[in-house]
Each structure stands twice: as C-alpha cells, then as structure tokens.
Design an enzyme around this catalytic site. Sequence first.
Site, PDB file in Angstrom:
ATOM      1  N   GLU A  38       0.797  -1.220   0.000  1.00  0.00           N
ATOM      2  CA  GLU A  38       0.000   0.000   0.000  1.00  0.00           C
ATOM      3  C   GLU A  38       0.836   1.280   0.000  1.00  0.00           C
ATOM      4  O   GLU A  38       0.847   2.042   0.974  1.00  0.00           O
ATOM      5  CB  GLU A  38      -0.980   0.002   1.179  1.00  0.00           C
ATOM      6  CG  GLU A  38      -1.974  -1.149   1.121  1.00  0.00           C
ATOM      7  CD  GLU A  38      -3.096  -1.051   2.138  1.00  0.00           C
ATOM      8  OE1 GLU A  38      -4.099  -1.743   1.953  1.00  0.00           O
ATOM      9  OE2 GLU A  38      -2.956  -0.282   3.113  1.00  0.00           O
ATOM     10  N   GLU A  67      -5.673  -8.223   0.193  1.00  0.00           N
ATOM     11  CA  GLU A  67      -6.387  -7.840   1.407  1.00  0.00           C
ATOM     12  C   GLU A  67      -7.819  -7.504   1.048  1.00  0.00           C
ATOM     13  O   GLU A  67      -8.086  -6.798   0.070  1.00  0.00           O
ATOM     14  CB  GLU A  67      -5.775  -6.608   2.094  1.00  0.00           C
ATOM     15  CG  GLU A  67      -4.466  -6.848   2.791  1.00  0.00           C
ATOM     16  CD  GLU A  67      -3.950  -5.595   3.509  1.00  0.00           C
ATOM     17  OE1 GLU A  67      -4.777  -4.739   3.903  1.00  0.00           O
ATOM     18  OE2 GLU A  67      -2.721  -5.472   3.645  1.00  0.00           O
TER      19      GLU A  67
END
Length: 440
Positions: free
Chosen positions: A166, A351
């Site tokens: 991320e 995720e």
Amino acid sequence: MDFKRTDFPEGFLFGAATAAYQIEGHGFGGAGPTHWDTFAATPGNVIRAEDGTLACDHYHRFAEDLDLLKNAGMDAYRFSTSWARVMPDGQTINPEGLDFYDRLVDAMLERGLKPFQTLYHWELPSALADKGGWTNRDTTHYFGDFTDTITDRIGDRVHAIATINEPWCVSFLSHFLGHHAPGLRDIRATARAMHHINLAHGIAMSRLRDKGMTNCGVVLNFDHTSPADTSPKAAEAANLQDAIINRWFIEAIAKGTYPQEVLDGFCDHMPDGWQDDMAQISQPIDWLGVNYYTRHQMAADPGAPWPAMKTVPGHLATTQMDWEIYPAGLHHFLTRMAQDYVGDLPLYVTENGMAWDDRVENGAVHDPERTQFVSDHLLAAKQAIADGANVQGFFYWSLLDNYEWAFGYEKRFGIVHVDFETLKRTPKASYHALKRAIAH
C-alpha cells in the site's frame, strides 16, 4: 457462505494476511524502534497512545496462529518481514530477527502453507526516519540492502514476494493527510515520498532479479471513487481522487508514467530528475496484489487548496471503520487492472476484510456481518474471473484481531478474536464459515 472451493479455478489459493508490526510484538527479539513508535507516543495520534510493543505476541505464539490457518484449510499465508526487526537501525543486521523469520517460514512449510512475503509493511526504522524517511532518496537504497539481507536468508523457501504494501498509505496518507506515521501534512514531503516509495519498489525488484528471484510483485490499495452528484466539478474531483489513490502507483509500475492531474498539483515539489527513475520503477512484475475495502463519493471543495475536493457520505451499510460496504468495487478493480494495465498477469486479492465490534459470548463470536462480507466479495472476485481477470487467490484481512495503526486495538478485522488482556485466540463464526466453504 454462498460459494465453495470448486466454484473457483483449480489451484486458486485461499489464505489470510497479517503484518509484522501489527501482530508480532515489537518489544521482542531485538527489534529496533520505528517511526510508528514515535507516532504512537505523540498525544492525539493513536487511540490510547497504543503501539505494537506486545500486539498479539505472534513472536512467541506463531505456531498456534499457523495452526489456525492450517486447521481452516487455508492454502497460503501472507505475512511481512519487519525491516526494523532484521535491521534495527535500518542498516545493521540483527541475527535474532533473521532467525525468527527462518523459524516462521519453516513452520509455514511444515503445515503445507505457501509463504507470501511482503518486504515492507510500514515499520520504518527510526534511525532512517531521523534522516528524512521516505522523503530522502537514500532510504530507497537502504531498502535495497534490506531486500538483499532478508532474501538471502528466506528467499529460497518463500512462494512469492511483494516489495511494498500500500504505497499510497506510506506516502499520501502519511505525509499529506497526516493520519499515519510520520504524521506530516506537507505537500513537498508528499511528492517526494510518493515518488521514492515507487523507486523503492523498483530498486527492490532489481535486487530480487539480480538474485534470480521469480514470482515477485507489489501490493497496491485501491479505493472506488465516484462523483457525489452529476456536476462536472464532482466528476473532476472523483477523477483526481482516482488519480492520487489508484492511478499514480499502477501507472508508474505498469506504464512508467504519472497521471498529469497529480503532477499538476505537485508541480515544483517533485525531486529533481524523477523522470530518470521511471524505467526502473516500471520493470516487469510477475503478479499484482489488489487490496480493496471500500468506496468514496467525491465532490468539489471550492476555495480549498489543491486538491480542492471532499468526501460526501454515502448511503450504504458501513463497517466499524465507517467504510461503506461495496463488493462491486472489487470486481471493478480486478477487471480494470486486467483490461487497462496488466493484461493476463496473475492477480491476487491480497487484502479484503471488515472491522466489526466483535464480542466473545459463551465462548464464541457471532459475526454474521463478516460472513456475508467475505461471501459477497469472493463472489465479486468469482465474477471478475468469469469476466476475464486472471485472479489466482484471495487473502482475507486479517487472520487475527491486531494493532490497527492509528485506531490502536479498537478495530477488529480478524476472523480470529484476540483478547488483548490474555491474548487468547477464539475463532469467530466467520472463520468456521470460511473453513466450511473451502473444504469442498
């Protein structure tokens, strides 16, 4: 759940994900201080000023946690290796840290779990933060050295390696919005961090390729953005939000370019010669990880400085994080990545999950909302496969309730409940439902 394993292609991987600082207990094994420790110690940044010193004590309890994965019938485990554990000052090797990850990977393999490693999940050593962290180009080269060190130890046994988790959170959320460590609100620092985190990915990929490593990728987070109304200004705001969160990173990696809308805002703040790094940033990857949680509706914010936009609350059901539940967004990004950026490259949902105010009652945790969430998002992934996306796996976030960054231990994402007083693990109803779904 409204699916079963055989609804997915042969070889499709089911797993769960965690991150080192969030579960291990950074007070053990010679791990060094991180910028998250500093951020948490600063009043107002983290709920109750909580940090990852103990977390879930996975450092000592990893065998029990891996048994939970095995007993659920999982195929793979996505974990991260803490830079500050392996190199407490960002440069000097800590043998205890390397030994821990040696034991951890061997324990995964003993249980038939495929290890999916993430090199960086946000625990920047404080010594490097003192030198400017991700605003300093030198950090990218130190990260390359860390990549070499950990890969030399466990690279022969991991199934896949992701460089960065991320990058938007590492850069924009942390340097422009100030919600994560180091907690800055500085456009110049943001422009540099957003470029340098991409460069760190490129340098790590080069180091991995030099060692002959294959099955290497990156994990990007995507947020579905749409206009809050039918006005042209709302459409512009949604497009700019999409460019900042989503396109900045995938365009750099897949095409070697940055969205002009964002460059217009950063104008003179980019590091000198950034264009010369794009070839290294955009070298081929073997797979792409897609993290997806929610959507946001955007409107213009006239009179505000760049990016001059704001989020407008939506009307959908929300999680404990106040994030709207929008499974169609996952289908959108999986098909979009396949069509616009990576073609037939393998995609993994690295995720996807929800926080809920879970409670243990009579020795069990009843969480039908999470069961439905998981089912709906896996059905969205299944539809994306039918529509041509090469999706090869799904990792629920997270295996355990854990340290949820600025939200401390307040928000519970796990399919396994953790009592943070006793550290007792209690599999939730969603854990059992997922186990049943992937058993046949």
